[in-house]
Design a protein around this motif. Structure first.
Motif, PDB file in Angstrom:
ATOM      1  N   PRO A 126     -10.480   9.036  14.557  1.00  0.00           N
ATOM      2  CA  PRO A 126      -9.939   8.764  13.228  1.00  0.00           C
ATOM      3  C   PRO A 126     -10.956   8.060  12.345  1.00  0.00           C
ATOM      4  N   GLY A 127     -10.687   8.097  11.070  1.00  0.00           N
ATOM      5  CA  GLY A 127     -11.580   7.463  10.112  1.00  0.00           C
ATOM      6  C   GLY A 127     -11.610   5.943  10.258  1.00  0.00           C
ATOM      7  N   SER A 151      -5.192   1.282   8.264  1.00  0.00           N
ATOM      8  CA  SER A 151      -3.953   1.750   7.658  1.00  0.00           C
ATOM      9  C   SER A 151      -3.010   0.572   7.445  1.00  0.00           C
ATOM     10  N   PRO A 152      -2.073   0.728   6.537  1.00  0.00           N
ATOM     11  CA  PRO A 152      -1.103  -0.342   6.278  1.00  0.00           C
ATOM     12  C   PRO A 152      -0.351  -0.721   7.546  1.00  0.00           C
ATOM     13  N   LEU A 208      15.864  17.462   5.292  1.00  0.00           N
ATOM     14  CA  LEU A 208      14.424  17.711   5.158  1.00  0.00           C
ATOM     15  C   LEU A 208      14.044  19.070   5.731  1.00  0.00           C
ATOM     16  N   PHE A 214       3.663  15.942   2.369  1.00  0.00           N
ATOM     17  CA  PHE A 214       4.916  15.806   3.106  1.00  0.00           C
ATOM     18  C   PHE A 214       5.691  14.569   2.661  1.00  0.00           C
ATOM     19  N   ARG A 268       8.077   8.899   6.722  1.00  0.00           N
ATOM     20  CA  ARG A 268       7.240   9.809   7.484  1.00  0.00           C
ATOM     21  C   ARG A 268       6.892   9.220   8.847  1.00  0.00           C
ATOM     22  N   LEU A 269       6.597   7.942   8.852  1.00  0.00           N
ATOM     23  CA  LEU A 269       6.245   7.301  10.117  1.00  0.00           C
ATOM     24  C   LEU A 269       7.397   7.388  11.114  1.00  0.00           C
ATOM     25  N   ASP A 291     -11.036   3.457   8.023  1.00  0.00           N
ATOM     26  CA  ASP A 291     -10.262   2.511   7.206  1.00  0.00           C
ATOM     27  C   ASP A 291      -8.964   2.093   7.874  1.00  0.00           C
ATOM     28  N   HIS A 322       0.712  12.056  -0.280  1.00  0.00           N
ATOM     29  CA  HIS A 322       0.627  13.051   0.779  1.00  0.00           C
ATOM     30  C   HIS A 322       1.727  14.078   0.529  1.00  0.00           C
ATOM     31  N   PRO A 336       0.187   7.273   8.403  1.00  0.00           N
ATOM     32  CA  PRO A 336       0.220   7.514   6.962  1.00  0.00           C
ATOM     33  C   PRO A 336      -1.167   7.802   6.409  1.00  0.00           C
ATOM     34  N   SER A 337      -2.128   6.997   6.838  1.00  0.00           N
ATOM     35  CA  SER A 337      -3.516   7.294   6.497  1.00  0.00           C
ATOM     36  C   SER A 337      -4.352   6.909   7.710  1.00  0.00           C
ATOM     37  N   PRO A 338      -5.209   7.826   8.157  1.00  0.00           N
ATOM     38  CA  PRO A 338      -5.913   7.642   9.432  1.00  0.00           C
ATOM     39  C   PRO A 338      -6.577   6.283   9.567  1.00  0.00           C
ATOM     40  N   THR A 379       0.788  -1.236   0.000  1.00  0.00           N
ATOM     41  CA  THR A 379       0.000   0.000   0.000  1.00  0.00           C
ATOM     42  C   THR A 379       0.815   1.278   0.000  1.00  0.00           C
ATOM     43  N   LEU A 433       7.793  21.620   6.902  1.00  0.00           N
ATOM     44  CA  LEU A 433       6.821  20.732   6.273  1.00  0.00           C
ATOM     45  C   LEU A 433       6.380  19.630   7.226  1.00  0.00           C
ATOM     46  N   ARG A 474      -1.694   6.395  -1.400  1.00  0.00           N
ATOM     47  CA  ARG A 474      -2.020   7.803  -1.176  1.00  0.00           C
ATOM     48  C   ARG A 474      -0.839   8.745  -1.408  1.00  0.00           C
ATOM     49  N   ALA A 489       2.650  19.066   8.370  1.00  0.00           N
ATOM     50  CA  ALA A 489       2.011  17.741   8.292  1.00  0.00           C
ATOM     51  C   ALA A 489       1.389  17.370   9.629  1.00  0.00           C
ATOM     52  N   HIS A 503       7.634  15.304  -0.304  1.00  0.00           N
ATOM     53  CA  HIS A 503       8.858  16.022   0.085  1.00  0.00           C
ATOM     54  C   HIS A 503       9.921  15.038   0.567  1.00  0.00           C
ATOM     55  N   LEU A 504       9.497  14.102   1.386  1.00  0.00           N
ATOM     56  CA  LEU A 504      10.448  13.122   1.920  1.00  0.00           C
ATOM     57  C   LEU A 504      11.023  12.240   0.820  1.00  0.00           C
TER      58      LEU A 504
END
Lengths: 236, 236
Positions: free
Chosen positions: B221-222, B226-227, B202, A153, A176-177, B224, A151, A219-221, A146, B206, A149, B210, A156-157
């Motif tokens: 949170p939503g 996340s990975p 970096l 930032f 990012r994580l 779905d 994002h 990374p994604s909520p 996955t 940013l 998405r 973020a 940028h990374l």
DNA sequence: TGTACATCAGTGAACGCGCGTTCACTGATGTAC
DNA sequence: TGTACATCAGTGAACGCGCGTTCACTGATGTAC
């Protein structure tokens, strides 16, 4: 076989050096790093001030050694934790290690992550130690699959990933994580250790825990009850 | 009408006090707070050392005044920002204010949020100023709706909300959001200002951005997965 | 209006302290023949 | 095995410095009659 056997003198030297550093930490614990005094350490060891110059060129070299040891101890704890078995709750375990290390000696934490010492500049080899830690962290952040998405930032990374040289193929979401892990946990720790939660009545450990749990959704909520939460339920 | 008009002498006193503090900040910027020296300040102002004791009882009182002013300036900036119009992007604006304030004078930031000064203990009135800031922040965090999910940390906050005395009816999710705002942004700022991002390539701005964006997903949170959550779940 | 007095800013000397660091020196410990 | 020499830990005195803080004192500024 005279090879690398240490002479009694060398042995003694290292022993005294170690004792000096030990007393230095005690002194830092009492009055902070900027009040570190060679004379005071010598007096505490029952020696005269100038004697210490047999073991450290000057005050700065002693501080450098302390910084080095501090970095090293955290990096070792990280590595040991990674050896214990990577994968499942890796991030949660690293978070635990970080917190324990910080609470174990707040002044050591501040020497590394607190207000920079005015004239002091860290030696290059601690940067390498920092990289080791980041590498362990990136290992724990590298999750397959996955990469969907986009994002802002993370883009940028993807373009500025020199700091993650040990993981040239890590997905931006993992980069990012790792950064998020680092900055969020230091956020809680630095406020806590500086005493900004005292008197508020809340338990910083639980805020820390909540932040660790929330990492699952970086990374994604995601859902607010992650497996990490369950895995760490035995904490307090 | 002699009421509250200030005598020329009073006026002069305040003027000199102000100049002393100004030079003090300059000195802190150069060598950190623990190296603050009354004698050096006096010399810089073209006066003799003891002269300053006409204006400050001792070194500690000067530091206290600097801490007080630092807190005050951030609180005022917060309040001014809240006046500008509260509501939707309130948190983002407060985040901007905080960052600007921090970058404007890193040493001022560290005086308040950095390594605690060894013997020093903040006076009670700065705690009140801190409460003012928290109140503004809680205003921005109070969003109508969605009080559904029960989160472990929010339950803790519901039972330990003394620190949010100005908002006795704020929902736990708002309390959590305020704390999360605070600790996450300080996480980025303290690492950035301490130089832990230099050399990584970096842009800390940013990362900060973020983190501000991610705040939207804090309380609930939503749905779905996340990975990371999945990865953490599959081999436990 | 001028005169007498009180207030207060600022000075310079001094006290006691601790700092980092150097230097010449004494003694003990290890090493080579 | 003992003797001669080199190495090195530790001492005490000294240097120069800056610190916070006190004290008695000088002069200027403001205040009251």
């Amino acid at each position: 076989m005279t090879g690398s056997t240490k002479s009694p003198r060398e042995r003694y030297r290292e022993q005294v050096r170690e004792e000096v550093k030990e007393k230095a930490w005690q002194q830092i614990a009492g009055s902070g790093a900027s009040a570190l005094s060679l004379n005071a350490i010598a007096k505490q060891m029952g020696m005269s001030g100038p004697a210490l110059y047999r073991y450290f060129a000057n005050r700065d070299e002693l501080i450098t050694e302390l910084v080095r040891d501090a970095y090293r101890s955290l990096a070792d704890a990280f590595i040991a934790s990674a050896d214990g078995g990577a994968g499942r709750t890796g991030l949660a375990r690293l978070a635990q290690v970080l917190r324990r290390w910080a609470l174990e000696d707040p002044h050591r934490y501040f020497l590394v992550y607190g207000t920079p010492v005015p004239g002091y500049h860290a030696p290059p080899d601690v940067t390498e130690t920092a990289s080791e830690m980041m590498s362990v962290l990136l290992d724990a952040c590298a999750t397959p699959g996955t990469e969907s998405r986009s994002h802002a930032f993370e883009e940028h990374l993807a373009a500025h990933r020199a700091w993650a040289g040990s993981h040239p193929d890590a997905p931006p979401s993992a980069l990012r994580l790792a950064l998020t892990f680092w900055s969020r946990l230091h956020g809680v720790l630095s406020l806590e250790l500086a005493g900004h939660f005292t008197g508020m009545g809340l338990d910083p450990a639980l805020l820390y825990q909540a932040e660790v749990d929330a990492l699952g959704g970086v990374p994604s909520p995601g859902p607010d009850q992650s497996p990490v939460t369950l895995a760490l339920a035995d904490n307090s």
